[in-house]
Design a protein around this motif. Structure first.
Motif: not given
Length: 401
Positions: A65-87
């Motif tokens: 829960e603490a990690e979710r509250a702080r947020g996530v970061l991804a480095v991507s040229a596209g597809n991984h970026a969309q998968g992380v952003a969407y979910h």
């Protein structure tokens, strides 16, 4: 730590109901062309048009829960970026995505549409990654790596479980390799079900990092490839040992091979794939003898391709197949000459797409003109018929390019 079949089955249970169980279907036409039985796994039908959702969600769903509250970061040229952003959006988790400047515009805009904060930084992926890691450290964000994370690889491995459940006769898998997350997961899953299955990786000649590692070579990477989803200069530290242990071989394909495969999937299967999604078919067509008589599974890993790039591939493919040709015709420079050429081409079944009428930039005598026409034809044999007929009518005609 290593990746196990239990990890992948746990990922499958976690992803159930949140990720599309995409179809894995036989292709009679591609099978006839390739000389083996071909089965296509349509991961381009996922909501973000890429398999990357699987690994992204499996990683994100395991955060505290603490990690979710702080947020996530991804480095991507596209597809991984969309998968992380969407979910992340689905789970109400703040997401920051760092993308290099060369990232395709369609992938950048889709990532923004999923509510992520998009940071464009760096001329290379390595530049973007360095900036992203710095941001994550400064802000306390959890990094969701595109491939070098066992939770991510486990999520991607669920594709292997599905393929063999849907088509248990598959005895060979041809899987794209960028950093190695997809093939590590799929190979682990497939071998747990069918130990004797052959798993072969595919990379583009322009980014042969894993091929180098397995073959003891030192080929340099290029700056870009049409298969941007696998444009990775270094394999993952976690994934490379798994590939060495669980993958039989790695093959290379050229840019032309990939373009041909994209076009064939569009024409034959009526499905749009990006460059990375077509490399499996490209390898199958390039190495027909190696896979003759086998039952081969291919993963159409993504469909996020720039429309203008797709249009150019279609046009280039038409040129290569002879369905689009440029003809040069010398005529007398008199009224009606162009109309005569156009009428004859029409009678011969050629549809004119472009016309250039050249007088000044030519070495012909002053009383003659040069006409260049781009025409739609039925193929190479039809072009030869057109040229022969035009010559029989007194025209000097030739194919250009």
């Amino acid at each position: 730590m290593t990746l196990t079949a239990a990890d992948i089955h746990a990922a499958a249970a976690l992803l159930h109901g949140h990720i599309l169980d995409t179809p894995c279907l036989p292709s009679r036409t591609l099978s006839a062309i390739a000389g083996c039985e071909v089965f296509l796994k349509f991961e381009n039908l996922q909501f973000t048009a890429s398999f990357k959702e699987r690994g992204a969600l499996n990683k994100i769903a395991q955060l505290s829960e603490a990690e979710r509250a702080r947020g996530v970061l991804a480095v991507s040229a596209g597809n991984h970026a969309q998968g992380v952003a969407y979910h992340a959006q689905r789970l109400a988790i703040p997401a920051t995505i760092v993308m290099p400047r060369f990232a395709p515009a369609v992938k950048v805009e889709n990532t923004r549409r999923f509510g992520a904060t998009v940071v464009i930084e760096g001329d290379t992926f390595d530049d973007a990654r360095s900036h992203g890691l710095q941001l994550a450290q400064e802000r306390g964000l959890t990094v969701v790596h595109p491939y070098d994370d066992l939770a991510v690889a486990a999520g991607q491995g669920t594709i292997g479980l599905e393929m063999l459940a849907q088509q248990p006769q598959i005895d060979t898998l041809l899987i794209a390799i960028g950093g190695g997350g997809l093939i590590s997961g799929v190979a682990t899953a497939a071998r747990s079900i069918k130990p004797g299955i052959e798993v072969v990786g595919v990379q583009t000649e322009r980014f042969p990092a894993v091929w180098n590692a397995l073959h003891g070579e030192q080929r340099e990477s290029a700056q870009a490839t049409i298969a941007d989803g696998i444009a990775v200069k270094l394999p993952g530290a976690l994934t490379l040992p798994l590939i060495r242990e669980r993958v039989n071989d790695v093959l290379l394909v050229s840019e032309d091979d990939i373009e041909q495969a994209i076009l064939m999937l569009l024409e034959i299967e009526k499905t749009v794939v990006e460059g990375a999604g077509a490399v499996g078919l490209a390898a199958l067509l390039k190495h027909r003898a190696r896979f003759a008589g086998r039952k081969v599974g291919l993963v159409l890993s993504g469909g996020n391709i720039e429309p203008l790039v797709l249009a150019e591939i279609i046009q280039r493919g038409m040129v290569k197949s002879g369905r689009l040709a440029r003809l040069r015709i010398d005529v007398r420079d008199v009224p009606g000459a162009l109309a005569g050429v156009a009428a004859l081409l029409g009678q011969l079944g050629a549809n004119i797409d472009e016309v250039q009428h050249q007088r000044a930039f030519t070495t012909l005598s002053v009383e003659r003109a040069q006409i260049e026409v781009v025409v739609h034809t039925r193929g190479a044999a039809h072009i030869e018929e057109i040229l022969a007929a035009m010559r029989s009518h007194g025209y000097h005609a030739e194919r250009v390019g």
